[in-house]
Design an enzyme around this catalytic site. Structure first.
Site, mmCIF file in Angstrom:
data_model
loop_
_atom_site.group_PDB
_atom_site.id
_atom_site.type_symbol
_atom_site.label_atom_id
_atom_site.label_comp_id
_atom_site.label_asym_id
_atom_site.label_seq_id
_atom_site.Cartn_x
_atom_site.Cartn_y
_atom_site.Cartn_z
ATOM 1 N N ASP A 23 -6.704 -1.119 -5.018
ATOM 2 C CA ASP A 23 -7.861 -0.782 -4.179
ATOM 3 C C ASP A 23 -8.703 0.305 -4.833
ATOM 4 O OD1 ASP A 23 -6.867 -2.560 -2.250
ATOM 5 O OD2 ASP A 23 -5.833 -0.963 -1.155
ATOM 6 N N ASP A 25 0.854 -1.186 0.000
ATOM 7 C CA ASP A 25 0.000 0.000 0.000
ATOM 8 C C ASP A 25 0.886 1.231 0.000
ATOM 9 O OD1 ASP A 25 -2.470 -1.309 0.033
ATOM 10 O OD2 ASP A 25 -2.483 -1.455 2.218
#
Length: 143
Positions: A122, A108
């Site tokens: 995402d 991330d």
């Protein structure tokens, strides 16, 4: 629009490589957003941390269901908006699943304080889901 799937995976993986190689040493602040490097062993909002096997089963099942739904629905009705949304969801899910299989966690890099840290995959899943919601809302109003 199946071309969206490999493009979303490519953009996701390139951003994760850049995050690992650059942001791990040099986080960037842009207004209230911080671009950084993080290893997420869980799923959305850190649920099921350190449970790669369960997440692998969940991811694989979700992608299979989305692929089957896409094929079934597109045979029934041709919709570019539906096709766009479902392929964005599938591409994003595959991008994160690739990380889980290859390295055991998801990379991330976009941190929004008081919200979450997320990645390009995402974003594809979220935007694709919003497009699908808009499509189904619009369709229910016009049936």
């Amino acid at each position: 629009m199946t071309w969206i799937i490999p493009i979303s995976i490519f953009l996701d993986q390139i951003s994760k490589i850049w995050s690992r190689d650059f942001l791990s040493l040099n986080p960037i602040n842009i207004w209230f957003i911080k671009l950084t490097y993080a290893q997420n062993t869980g799923m959305a909002f850190g649920m099921f941390k350190n449970n790669a096997f369960l997440l692998g089963i969940f991811s694989t099942s979700a992608i299979c269901i989305a692929l089957l739904f896409r094929e079934w629905y597109l045979k029934k009705e041709k919709s570019k908006l539906f096709d766009l949304g479902i392929n964005m969801v599938i591409g994003g899910a595959l991008g994160n699943m690739y990380d889980r299989i290859r390295i055991g966690y998801v990379v991330d890099m976009v941190y929004v304080p008081h919200f979450a840290i997320f990645n390009v995959a995402d974003s594809f899943v979220t935007i694709g889901g919003i497009i699908l919601a808009i499509y189904f809302l619009w369709r229910s109003k016009h049936d």
